[in-house]
Design a protein around this motif. Structure first.
Motif, PDB file in Angstrom:
ATOM      1  N   PHE A 192       0.834  -1.209   0.000  1.00 13.01           N
ATOM      2  CA  PHE A 192       0.000   0.000   0.000  1.00 13.01           C
ATOM      3  C   PHE A 192       0.867   1.258   0.000  1.00 13.01           C
ATOM      4  CE2 PHE A 192      -2.038   3.426   2.401  1.00 13.01           C
ATOM      5  CZ  PHE A 192      -3.168   3.642   1.613  1.00 13.01           C
ATOM      6  N   ILE A 193       1.942   1.247   0.797  1.00  8.17           N
ATOM      7  CA  ILE A 193       2.846   2.400   0.851  1.00  8.17           C
ATOM      8  C   ILE A 193       3.466   2.655  -0.521  1.00  8.17           C
ATOM      9  CG2 ILE A 193       5.050   3.215   1.790  1.00  8.17           C
ATOM     10  CD1 ILE A 193       4.312   1.767   4.397  1.00  8.17           C
ATOM     11  N   SER A 194       3.869   1.593  -1.197  1.00  6.43           N
ATOM     12  CA  SER A 194       4.466   1.740  -2.526  1.00  6.43           C
ATOM     13  C   SER A 194       3.478   2.350  -3.511  1.00  6.43           C
ATOM     14  CB  SER A 194       4.938   0.377  -3.044  1.00  6.43           C
ATOM     15  OG  SER A 194       5.927  -0.171  -2.201  1.00  6.43           O
ATOM     16  N   ALA A 195       2.248   1.849  -3.479  1.00  6.83           N
ATOM     17  CA  ALA A 195       1.229   2.355  -4.400  1.00  6.83           C
ATOM     18  C   ALA A 195       0.901   3.818  -4.110  1.00  6.83           C
ATOM     19  CB  ALA A 195      -0.035   1.500  -4.299  1.00  6.83           C
ATOM     20  N   LEU A 196       0.760   4.149  -2.827  1.00  7.94           N
ATOM     21  CA  LEU A 196       0.460   5.528  -2.452  1.00  7.94           C
ATOM     22  C   LEU A 196       1.604   6.454  -2.846  1.00  7.94           C
ATOM     23  CD1 LEU A 196      -1.295   7.619  -0.990  1.00  7.94           C
ATOM     24  CD2 LEU A 196      -0.153   6.958   1.150  1.00  7.94           C
ATOM     25  N   GLY A 197       2.828   6.011  -2.613  1.00  5.60           N
ATOM     26  CA  GLY A 197       3.984   6.827  -2.965  1.00  5.60           C
ATOM     27  C   GLY A 197       4.066   7.099  -4.455  1.00  5.60           C
ATOM     28  N   ALA A 198       3.809   6.070  -5.269  1.00  2.00           N
ATOM     29  CA  ALA A 198       3.843   6.252  -6.722  1.00  2.00           C
ATOM     30  C   ALA A 198       2.781   7.248  -7.169  1.00  2.00           C
ATOM     31  CB  ALA A 198       3.642   4.907  -7.415  1.00  2.00           C
ATOM     32  N   SER A 225       7.988   8.239 -19.221  1.00  2.00           N
ATOM     33  CA  SER A 225       9.005   7.473 -18.498  1.00  2.00           C
ATOM     34  C   SER A 225       8.973   7.753 -17.001  1.00  2.00           C
ATOM     35  CB  SER A 225      10.396   7.779 -19.055  1.00  2.00           C
ATOM     36  OG  SER A 225      10.677   9.163 -19.015  1.00  2.00           O
ATOM     37  N   MET A 226       8.333   8.850 -16.586  1.00  2.97           N
ATOM     38  CA  MET A 226       8.220   9.138 -15.157  1.00  2.97           C
ATOM     39  C   MET A 226       7.378   8.085 -14.442  1.00  2.97           C
ATOM     40  SD  MET A 226      10.032  11.689 -14.300  1.00  2.97           S
ATOM     41  CE  MET A 226      11.263  11.663 -15.612  1.00  2.97           C
ATOM     42  N   GLY A 227       6.469   7.440 -15.169  1.00  5.78           N
ATOM     43  CA  GLY A 227       5.685   6.370 -14.561  1.00  5.78           C
ATOM     44  C   GLY A 227       6.571   5.220 -14.118  1.00  5.78           C
ATOM     45  N   ALA A 228       7.531   4.851 -14.973  1.00  8.42           N
ATOM     46  CA  ALA A 228       8.466   3.777 -14.617  1.00  8.42           C
ATOM     47  C   ALA A 228       9.392   4.209 -13.489  1.00  8.42           C
ATOM     48  CB  ALA A 228       9.277   3.375 -15.847  1.00  8.42           C
ATOM     49  N   MET A 264      22.707   3.512 -14.595  1.00  4.29           N
ATOM     50  CA  MET A 264      21.712   2.698 -15.277  1.00  4.29           C
ATOM     51  C   MET A 264      20.336   2.900 -14.649  1.00  4.29           C
ATOM     52  SD  MET A 264      21.002   0.708 -17.706  1.00  4.29           S
ATOM     53  CE  MET A 264      22.656   0.366 -18.299  1.00  4.29           C
ATOM     54  N   HIS A 265      19.400   3.366 -15.468  1.00  8.90           N
ATOM     55  CA  HIS A 265      18.035   3.635 -15.021  1.00  8.90           C
ATOM     56  C   HIS A 265      17.114   3.290 -16.187  1.00  8.90           C
ATOM     57  CE1 HIS A 265      15.013   5.404 -12.452  1.00  8.90           C
ATOM     58  NE2 HIS A 265      14.635   6.247 -13.392  1.00  8.90           N
ATOM     59  N   PRO A 266      16.432   2.147 -16.152  1.00  7.24           N
ATOM     60  CA  PRO A 266      15.636   1.691 -17.295  1.00  7.24           C
ATOM     61  C   PRO A 266      14.702   2.735 -17.906  1.00  7.24           C
ATOM     62  CG  PRO A 266      15.763  -0.029 -15.656  1.00  7.24           C
ATOM     63  CD  PRO A 266      16.417   1.175 -15.046  1.00  7.24           C
ATOM     64  N   PRO A 267      14.013   3.568 -17.102  1.00  8.68           N
ATOM     65  CA  PRO A 267      13.152   4.584 -17.724  1.00  8.68           C
ATOM     66  C   PRO A 267      13.907   5.554 -18.627  1.00  8.68           C
ATOM     67  CG  PRO A 267      12.577   4.315 -15.421  1.00  8.68           C
ATOM     68  CD  PRO A 267      13.844   3.546 -15.636  1.00  8.68           C
ATOM     69  N   GLY A 268      15.229   5.638 -18.471  1.00 12.78           N
ATOM     70  CA  GLY A 268      16.013   6.505 -19.338  1.00 12.78           C
ATOM     71  C   GLY A 268      15.883   6.117 -20.798  1.00 12.78           C
ATOM     72  N   GLY A 269      15.727   4.823 -21.068  1.00 12.40           N
ATOM     73  CA  GLY A 269      15.529   4.387 -22.447  1.00 12.40           C
ATOM     74  C   GLY A 269      14.272   4.982 -23.044  1.00 12.40           C
TER      75      GLY A 269
END
Length: 325
Positions: free
Chosen positions: A27-33, A64-67, A128-133
């Motif tokens: 829940f904390i992860s979802a709220l934070g996102a 990419s901010m979503g990722a 290395m940050h996957p959303p960078g792609g």
């Protein structure tokens, strides 16, 4: 039994990990996102309420901010989520994407080139940050509104987006001691280790560094990779479990501990003295616990502290010296 085994193999094949987090953490992860994306939207809208340059104000954030939100709020302790990975990954990838579009516009392979180069740049820049792609890709296929920005794309929306979501990640995760961000701010309690004599060998910080290099993959990390990493670390630990016989000025020595207890000292002066009570060593801490402090102790005390001699590597790691070295 065969069906159960087949399902187990299928789970491993698809990389389905057993999720050990509790419902509260989910829940904390979802709220934070959720809050992270809101921060990106309102941070960018507040910074440029009427749009930026020739944009009509509709360009608020890159997808990419979503990722990035997933990484910062679901895996805040991961290597791919740390500040330099986020900042460098997005900014360098944005630069690569814009450059590719400027140099090779309207080519079918430009998007592929941008993503490939972005991955290479992130690798060599250690960010290395996957959303960078996706950030690099958006610069190539994002349409006229992004094309008009040219290199200002790095400032708006990328830099504003990155700053907004990182500020929210720092503030939000600060309320939970076990997931503070950046990961360096987390201080976990370390249980008292078993007595050394009860162990066949003891894993060390240098063993893990050597094992990660031998694994030769970007680790973030699955249970299978962790098991393999542990086995490789054991092999390195078994090679040398004795204390150094000689303490030599200018050389580096490690205490062989793990985590926050690990430390490397460089001997500044170790002139021999026939009187044991006056045979002292002057040293400075060059890495790990007590960094950059200096001290003095008896040679016998230093030998008991030191597990083995090490030498610095170009990549910032420390290598345990063996008889072959």
């Amino acid at each position: 039994m065969r069906v159960k085994h087949a399902l187990h193999e299928l789970r491993l094949l698809f990389g389905i990990e057993r999720n050990t987090t509790n419902h509260g953490e989910k829940f904390i992860s979802a709220l934070g996102a959720c809050l992270g994306i809101l921060a990106v939207y309102w941070g960018t809208r507040w910074s440029f309420p009427d749009g930026f340059m020739h944009t009509a104000g509709t360009l608020i954030m890159v997808t990419s901010m979503g990722a990035t939100a997933v990484l910062l709020f679901a895996v805040p302790q991961g290597a791919l989520s740390q500040p330099w990975a986020v900042i460098g990954g997005h900014m360098l990838s944005a630069f690569v994407g814009v450059s590719c579009h400027q140099l090779f516009p309207d080519q079918t392979w430009t998007a592929a080139l941008a993503v490939g180069l972005a991955v290479g740049v992130m690798h060599y820049s250690r960010c290395m940050h996957p959303p960078g792609g996706a950030t690099a890709l958006a610069a190539v296929i994002g349409g006229a509104e992004i094309y008009r920005l040219e290199y200002w794309y790095l400032v708006f929306p990328i830099l504003i987006n990155v700053v907004s979501i990182m500020v929210m990640a720092i503030v939000f995760n600060a309320f939970f001691s076990w997931r503070r961000y950046p990961a360096h701010l987390v201080r976990r309690k370390i249980s008292k280790p078993a007595v050394a004599s009860e162990r066949q060998f003891e894993l060390t910080q240098e063993d893990f560094s050597a094992a990660m290099e031998q694994l030769n993959s970007y680790v973030d990390i699955t249970s299978e990779n962790l098991t393999q990493l542990l086995e490789l670390a054991k092999q390195h630990a078994e090679k040398n479990i004795t204390h150094p016989e000689q303490i030599i000025a200018g050389h580096f020595y490690s205490n062989g501990k793990l985590g926050n207890l690990w430390s490397v000292r460089q001997v500044v002066d170790a002139a021999d003295n026939a009187i044991a009570s006056k045979d002292q060593v002057i040293y400075k801490v060059v890495a790990g616990d007590g960094g950059y402090a200096t001290g003095i102790c008896l040679r016998s005390e230093f030998q008991r502290w030191a597990r083995y001699e090490v030498k610095p590597q170009a990549n910032g790691h420390w290598k345990k010296l063996t008889d072959e070295d």
